[in-house]
Design an enzyme around this catalytic site. Structure first.
Site, PDB file in Angstrom:
ATOM      1  N   GLU A  55       0.771  -1.265   0.053  1.00  0.00           N
ATOM      2  CA  GLU A  55      -0.053  -0.163  -0.098  1.00  0.00           C
ATOM      3  C   GLU A  55       0.861   1.205   0.078  1.00  0.00           C
ATOM      4  OE1 GLU A  55      -2.252  -3.041   2.805  1.00  0.00           O
ATOM      5  OE2 GLU A  55      -0.176  -2.657   1.984  1.00  0.00           O
ATOM      6  N   ASP A 112      24.958 -37.722  -3.907  1.00  0.00           N
ATOM      7  CA  ASP A 112      25.064 -36.719  -5.266  1.00  0.00           C
ATOM      8  C   ASP A 112      25.747 -35.652  -4.840  1.00  0.00           C
ATOM      9  OD1 ASP A 112      22.850 -38.412  -6.277  1.00  0.00           O
ATOM     10  OD2 ASP A 112      21.219 -37.163  -5.343  1.00  0.00           O
TER      11      ASP A 112
END
Length: 363
Positions: free
Chosen positions: A46, A194
């Site tokens: 706003e 990984d």
């Protein structure tokens, strides 16, 4: 309001743990100002919209996706700015469940003679802030599982190969998800297999806090996560009374080590989530393996699922699946999901579905 929603989405990944909010100021049928909450700690939507007005907003209407705040936080209340600028009307999409607001913003505006209309495109506005609404109500992060599997439900081959099940377009979308969530969680098995970085590999991406579930503190000091812990927040969740020497080395490398109680031979996942909430982490994307996913599902700690499905078949009864562990015994105990939203990324399918609230399931 549609324009305000569009603006709000531009801040995805930057406002956590604050909500996504957009605002548009209209006068005499013309947009004279617009803005959105761009970053956590910066001006709310706003105030940005009012500051950007091309002419006086006196007598104008402001459309805002979330009820204006009425309390002092990192910025002054937006209700004050609306009143001071003498706006005539406020059109609101979502109500703010924050106890510091929760209807208070609407009440103050009306007490000052400002017309307030509510629930404009409410469903679309609510969807912007699933994470914020959950976090503000429960004080714990919104948990989303993300996994890629074949059409026969495998996340790796029988020999353990998992890179890559899906194509480049699906993997690129995952980077955007990492940008949007405040944290990313994996199990130690994923780290050992990984050696991932777990970053948001997009231009100007906001890297999530990296969280590793590691009951026995097996994470290698030379892993990419540890080596980059001073640049990207990294948490290692482990049991109490683990290897003190290893723990000290991890801390020296920049990692934060969280001690948790034991549950079924592993860290208590529920307690971990509580601790993350205390650290203001409002959302976690879980990219762990089947064991981490299985624990979260069995303990009903998941709010959303992103299931990528690739048109491939791996087969093999010992090939890993997305949800492992002991599983759920009775069908009526299953984690129930809403009808999924479906997207295509190249040849791969994404099924995106929210978990139906447990209380609603039981009722």
């Amino acid at each position: 309001m549609k324009r305000a929603i569009f603006l709000a989405k531009k801040a995805r990944g930057w406002t956590n743990p604050n909500p996504l909010v957009g605002a548009v100021v209209v006068k005499d049928g013309r947009i004279i100002g617009e803005g959105y909450h761009e970053r956590y700690g910066q001006l709310h939507a706003e105030r940005n919209a009012l500051a950007n007005c091309k002419e006086s907003p006196e007598g104008a209407t402001i459309y805002v996706t979330l009820e204006p705040c009425c309390h002092y936080g990192k910025t002054p209340p937006c209700t004050q700015a609306i009143i001071e600028n003498k706006l005539k009307k406020v059109v609101i999409g979502s109500f703010d469940p924050n106890p510091k607001v929760d209807g208070g913003g609407i009440k103050i505006l009306r007490e000052h003679g400002i017309e307030v209309e509510t629930e404009c495109l409410k469903e679309e506005c609510d969807k912007l802030n699933d994470i914020f609404f959950y976090f503000i109500k429960h004080q714990r992060p919104y948990i989303a599982l993300k996994y890629a599997m074949t059409m026969d439900g495998k996340i790796a081959t029988v020999d353990g190969e998992s890179q890559w099940i899906t194509g480049e377009k699906a993997r690129a979308y995952v980077q955007h998800l990492r940008h949007e969530y405040a944290g990313i969680m994996v199990g130690i098995g994923t780290v050992l297999a990984d050696n991932p970085m777990l970053t948001a590999r997009i231009e100007n991406g906001n890297h999530p806090t990296r969280i590793v579930c590691d009951s026995k503190l097996r994470i290698p000091i030379e892993s990419q996560l540890v080596k980059t812990a001073k640049e990207i927040p990294t948490m290692i969740a482990t049991l109490k009374n683990t290897d003190i020497e290893k723990e000290n080395k991890l801390k020296e490398a920049g990692c934060q080590v969280i001690h948790l109680p034991e549950k079924n031979g592993h860290i208590s996942m529920e307690q971990l989530i509580v601790e993350l909430g205390k650290k203001n982490i409002d959302s976690v994307l879980v990219e762990g393996g089947g064991i981490v996913n299985g624990t979260l599902v069995k303990e009903h700690l998941v709010q959303k699922v992103y299931a990528f499905i690739a048109p491939k078949l791996f087969g093999g009864k010992d090939a890993k699946t997305p949800i492992e562990g002991s599983g759920i015994g009775a069908i009526n105990e299953a984690l129930k999901l809403e009808p999924p939203e479906v997207q295509m990324f190249g040849n791969d399918i994404l099924l995106e579905s929210k978990v139906i609230d447990k209380c609603l399931q039981e009722s």
